[in-house]
Design a protein around this motif. Structure first.
Motif, PDB file in Angstrom:
ATOM      1  N   ASN A   1       0.801  -1.225   0.000  1.00 43.30           N
ATOM      2  CA  ASN A   1       0.000   0.000   0.000  1.00 43.30           C
ATOM      3  C   ASN A   1       0.832   1.273   0.000  1.00 43.30           C
ATOM      4  OD1 ASN A   1      -1.857  -2.096   1.759  1.00 43.30           O
ATOM      5  ND2 ASN A   1      -3.050  -0.809   0.353  1.00 43.30           N
ATOM      6  N   ALA A   2       2.028   1.205   0.591  1.00 44.86           N
ATOM      7  CA  ALA A   2       2.897   2.382   0.653  1.00 44.86           C
ATOM      8  C   ALA A   2       4.315   1.931   0.991  1.00 44.86           C
ATOM      9  CB  ALA A   2       2.401   3.389   1.692  1.00 44.86           C
ATOM     10  N   VAL A   3       5.281   2.799   0.663  1.00 44.85           N
ATOM     11  CA  VAL A   3       6.693   2.527   0.933  1.00 44.85           C
ATOM     12  C   VAL A   3       7.301   3.755   1.588  1.00 44.85           C
ATOM     13  CG1 VAL A   3       8.947   1.980  -0.069  1.00 44.85           C
ATOM     14  CG2 VAL A   3       6.874   0.960  -1.047  1.00 44.85           C
ATOM     15  N   LEU A   4       8.180   3.540   2.568  1.00 41.41           N
ATOM     16  CA  LEU A   4       8.977   4.624   3.138  1.00 41.41           C
ATOM     17  C   LEU A   4      10.448   4.318   2.886  1.00 41.41           C
ATOM     18  CD1 LEU A   4       6.431   4.154   5.415  1.00 41.41           C
ATOM     19  CD2 LEU A   4       7.444   6.302   6.160  1.00 41.41           C
ATOM     20  N   LEU A   5      11.182   5.312   2.426  1.00 40.51           N
ATOM     21  CA  LEU A   5      12.611   5.148   2.167  1.00 40.51           C
ATOM     22  C   LEU A   5      13.413   5.938   3.197  1.00 40.51           C
ATOM     23  CD1 LEU A   5      12.681   5.516  -1.730  1.00 40.51           C
ATOM     24  CD2 LEU A   5      12.537   3.419  -0.371  1.00 40.51           C
ATOM     25  N   SER A   6      14.369   5.281   3.821  1.00 43.12           N
ATOM     26  CA  SER A   6      15.166   5.931   4.855  1.00 43.12           C
ATOM     27  C   SER A   6      16.262   6.811   4.278  1.00 43.12           C
ATOM     28  CB  SER A   6      15.778   4.879   5.784  1.00 43.12           C
ATOM     29  OG  SER A   6      16.648   4.018   5.054  1.00 43.12           O
ATOM     30  N   HIS A   7      16.824   6.402   3.135  1.00 44.64           N
ATOM     31  CA  HIS A   7      17.914   7.162   2.520  1.00 44.64           C
ATOM     32  C   HIS A   7      18.107   6.658   1.094  1.00 44.64           C
ATOM     33  CE1 HIS A   7      19.865   3.517   3.936  1.00 44.64           C
ATOM     34  NE2 HIS A   7      21.019   3.861   3.376  1.00 44.64           N
TER      35      HIS A   7
ATOM     36  N   LEU B   1       1.291   3.940  -6.394  1.00 45.46           N
ATOM     37  CA  LEU B   1       1.825   3.582  -5.087  1.00 45.46           C
ATOM     38  C   LEU B   1       2.472   4.807  -4.447  1.00 45.46           C
ATOM     39  CD1 LEU B   1       2.552   1.266  -3.053  1.00 45.46           C
ATOM     40  CD2 LEU B   1       4.739   1.109  -4.267  1.00 45.46           C
ATOM     41  N   SER B   2       2.117   5.111  -3.217  1.00 45.07           N
ATOM     42  CA  SER B   2       2.704   6.239  -2.497  1.00 45.07           C
ATOM     43  C   SER B   2       4.049   5.839  -1.906  1.00 45.07           C
ATOM     44  CB  SER B   2       1.766   6.704  -1.380  1.00 45.07           C
ATOM     45  OG  SER B   2       0.543   7.173  -1.917  1.00 45.07           O
ATOM     46  N   VAL B   3       5.084   6.599  -2.256  1.00 47.05           N
ATOM     47  CA  VAL B   3       6.425   6.374  -1.708  1.00 47.05           C
ATOM     48  C   VAL B   3       6.849   7.643  -0.981  1.00 47.05           C
ATOM     49  CG1 VAL B   3       8.848   5.907  -2.214  1.00 47.05           C
ATOM     50  CG2 VAL B   3       7.046   4.721  -3.499  1.00 47.05           C
ATOM     51  N   TYR B   4       7.092   7.527   0.325  1.00 46.35           N
ATOM     52  CA  TYR B   4       7.470   8.644   1.183  1.00 46.35           C
ATOM     53  C   TYR B   4       8.986   8.648   1.361  1.00 46.35           C
ATOM     54  CZ  TYR B   4       2.502   8.897   2.340  1.00 46.35           C
ATOM     55  OH  TYR B   4       1.136   9.015   2.275  1.00 46.35           O
ATOM     56  N   LEU B   5       9.586   9.812   1.225  1.00 46.63           N
ATOM     57  CA  LEU B   5      11.041   9.892   1.254  1.00 46.63           C
ATOM     58  C   LEU B   5      11.482  11.328   1.525  1.00 46.63           C
ATOM     59  CD1 LEU B   5      12.205   9.606  -2.504  1.00 46.63           C
ATOM     60  CD2 LEU B   5       9.980  10.422  -1.762  1.00 46.63           C
ATOM     61  N   SER B   6      12.774  11.497   1.696  1.00 46.91           N
ATOM     62  CA  SER B   6      13.312  12.841   1.887  1.00 46.91           C
ATOM     63  C   SER B   6      13.592  13.476   0.526  1.00 46.91           C
ATOM     64  CB  SER B   6      14.604  12.787   2.696  1.00 46.91           C
ATOM     65  OG  SER B   6      15.643  12.190   1.936  1.00 46.91           O
TER      66      SER B   6
ATOM     67  N   ASP C   1      15.193  19.933  11.335  1.00 47.53           N
ATOM     68  CA  ASP C   1      13.821  19.670  10.903  1.00 47.53           C
ATOM     69  C   ASP C   1      12.905  19.489  12.112  1.00 47.53           C
ATOM     70  OD1 ASP C   1      14.467  19.770   8.258  1.00 47.53           O
ATOM     71  OD2 ASP C   1      14.542  17.608   7.955  1.00 47.53           O
ATOM     72  N   PRO C   2      11.700  20.061  12.071  1.00 49.89           N
ATOM     73  CA  PRO C   2      10.742  19.836  13.154  1.00 49.89           C
ATOM     74  C   PRO C   2      10.195  18.420  13.090  1.00 49.89           C
ATOM     75  CG  PRO C   2       9.722  21.097  11.398  1.00 49.89           C
ATOM     76  CD  PRO C   2      11.181  20.987  11.040  1.00 49.89           C
ATOM     77  N   PHE C   3       9.717  17.929  14.205  1.00 46.80           N
ATOM     78  CA  PHE C   3       9.161  16.576  14.261  1.00 46.80           C
ATOM     79  C   PHE C   3       7.667  16.637  13.975  1.00 46.80           C
ATOM     80  CE2 PHE C   3      12.645  16.541  17.557  1.00 46.80           C
ATOM     81  CZ  PHE C   3      13.584  15.981  16.708  1.00 46.80           C
ATOM     82  N   VAL C   4       7.313  16.442  12.726  1.00 46.80           N
ATOM     83  CA  VAL C   4       5.919  16.524  12.300  1.00 46.80           C
ATOM     84  C   VAL C   4       5.472  15.164  11.787  1.00 46.80           C
ATOM     85  CG1 VAL C   4       4.268  17.680  10.779  1.00 46.80           C
ATOM     86  CG2 VAL C   4       6.228  18.941  11.680  1.00 46.80           C
ATOM     87  N   PRO C   5       4.483  14.550  12.429  1.00 39.47           N
ATOM     88  CA  PRO C   5       4.019  13.239  11.968  1.00 39.47           C
ATOM     89  C   PRO C   5       3.283  13.331  10.644  1.00 39.47           C
ATOM     90  CG  PRO C   5       2.630  14.036  13.751  1.00 39.47           C
ATOM     91  CD  PRO C   5       3.764  15.011  13.630  1.00 39.47           C
ATOM     92  N   VAL C   6       3.353  12.262   9.885  1.00 37.72           N
ATOM     93  CA  VAL C   6       2.693  12.166   8.592  1.00 37.72           C
ATOM     94  C   VAL C   6       1.759  10.961   8.617  1.00 37.72           C
ATOM     95  CG1 VAL C   6       3.055  11.842   6.103  1.00 37.72           C
ATOM     96  CG2 VAL C   6       4.684  13.189   7.437  1.00 37.72           C
ATOM     97  N   ASN C   7       0.588  11.108   8.038  1.00 36.02           N
ATOM     98  CA  ASN C   7      -0.346   9.985   7.945  1.00 36.02           C
ATOM     99  C   ASN C   7      -0.002   9.139   6.726  1.00 36.02           C
ATOM    100  OD1 ASN C   7      -2.520   8.214   7.846  1.00 36.02           O
ATOM    101  ND2 ASN C   7      -3.854   9.708   6.855  1.00 36.02           N
ATOM    102  N   VAL C   8       0.439   7.921   6.967  1.00 32.33           N
ATOM    103  CA  VAL C   8       0.745   6.974   5.900  1.00 32.33           C
ATOM    104  C   VAL C   8      -0.210   5.788   6.042  1.00 32.33           C
ATOM    105  CG1 VAL C   8       2.497   5.500   4.851  1.00 32.33           C
ATOM    106  CG2 VAL C   8       3.164   7.675   5.890  1.00 32.33           C
TER     107      VAL C   8
END
Length: 367
Positions: free
Chosen positions: A113-119, A142-147, A209-216
């Motif tokens: 359903n989604a992917v998060l990339l650390s680096h 597909l939602s991919v969350y990353l920097s 960077d501020p600590f802001v949560p994201v809805n995944v």
């Protein structure tokens, strides 16, 4: 003593979780080279008494705890008011295809359903091309969350997968999108059969960077920067709206936690700390097992599970040593292994209220 960790058997497999259930599946727990290392097997390395590579090729790799793919976890969970199980992958490694062949079938994972990339390193991103095989087209891209840093790397390596400007989430949503579009111009639209990906930038990263949560997909995930080497920043992830946090740090050097990040982690109660620990000696870009134990002593999570383990570490031997920490200090620290399943509570890491969010509205304001 019981860690509460287990490898599921075929009898335990099921298509759907019950409402409120959540599991973390370790689909890889090794280093960027994996274990066994090729050079050890073909004779280019001669200190074989110091590694477990030949032991790692014995028998079924799914049952051999010294056989390790690149570090990655998969969360599968079902929110209490949802009708379906969700699957969120952390990092899409060089060994993603092999991990999916081994574990997705065993644990009945039908799609991602989604992917998060650390680096942006190879062991976190080079499996991205194979995401096309695990996308449910009915759900759209597909939602991919990353920097932003990782997005630039992916744009360079996989230009055919970047077909539209990214969207911005968390604290990045406060940055004017037109400025970013000028900096990150996408290539022409690809015509081949490739993964359709919705790139979502949630961090730069930067130590300020501020600590802001994201809805995944209903998960409340707060990205935070850690050092992966002297100057390179990777992302760690903290999950949870309650005070029983799940913290995942796949790549970190020593010293690797910025002061601001440490203060944040120290201020919450951590249920699970999953953290990089390459070997007894450590490396320039990865902390040692002792570094990880020292971090556990400071943060006092209920359980600490070590990942990113090198070919020099024998699973059973090291876990026997680490078990002494439980009796001596009441410190629960153990090595992970590929295929390990940890039971969590979906209620502790998900949003208390969840709906299907529009892709441009899936960020949460700062606490």
């Amino acid at each position: 003593w019981d860690l509460g960790l287990k490898m599921e058997t075929e009898q335990d497999e099921k298509d759907e979780l019950k409402a409120g259930e959540c599991q973390a599946i370790f689909v890889g727990t090794g280093t960027s080279t994996g274990t066994p290392q090729i050079n050890c097997l073909i004779g280019l390395k001669h200190d074989l008494h110091e590694c477990v590579c030949h032991k790692a090729v014995e028998g079924d790799p799914c049952e051999n705890k010294n056989n390790r793919l690149n570090p990655s976890i998969l969360l599968r969970y079902r929110i209490s008011n949802s009708t379906s199980t969700k699957y969120v992958l952390f990092d899409c490694c060089k060994t993603f295809r092999e991990a999916a062949v081994r574990w997705f079938r065993r644990y009945r994972v039908p799609h991602i359903n989604a992917v998060l990339l650390s680096h942006g390193h190879a062991d976190a991103t080079l499996g991205i091309d194979d995401l096309r095989m695990v996308i449910n087209k009915k759900n759209g891209p597909l939602s991919v969350y990353l920097s932003e840093q990782t997005y630039k790397t992916v744009n360079s390596v996989f230009p055919y997968l970047v077909n539209s400007p990214p969207t911005y989430h968390g604290h990045m949503a406060n940055i004017h999108p037109e400025e970013r579009k000028r900096q990150l111009l996408p290539p022409e639209k690809a015509s081949a059969w490739v993964a359709k990906i919705d790139w979502r930038i949630m961090s730069r990263p930067n130590v300020d960077d501020p600590f802001v949560p994201v809805n995944v997909q209903g998960l409340q995930i707060t990205p935070f920067p850690v050092y992966h080497g002297k100057e390179y920043l990777s992302l760690g992830f903290m999950l949870g709206e309650s005070n029983d946090k799940f913290v995942y740090i796949s790549d970190i050097s020593s010293p690797g936690i910025p002061e601001k990040v440490f203060a944040m982690l120290e201020s919450v109660a951590i249920q699970f700390l999953i953290v990089d620990a390459i070997s007894e000696q450590g490396a320039i870009t990865h902390q040692s097992i002792d570094d990880a134990v020292q971090l556990a002593r400071k943060l006092r999570p209920v359980r600490t599970i070590l990942t990113g383990i090198s070919h020099r570490i024998d699973h059973d031997d090291m876990n026997h040593k680490l078990a002494e920490l439980k009796s001596e200090e009441d410190l629960d620290v153990q090595l992970a292994y590929d295929g390990l399943v940890v039971d969590l509570k979906a209620a502790s890491i998900c949003l208390t209220k969840h709906a299907d969010f529009n892709i441009y509205d899936s960020f949460i304001v700062s606490r």
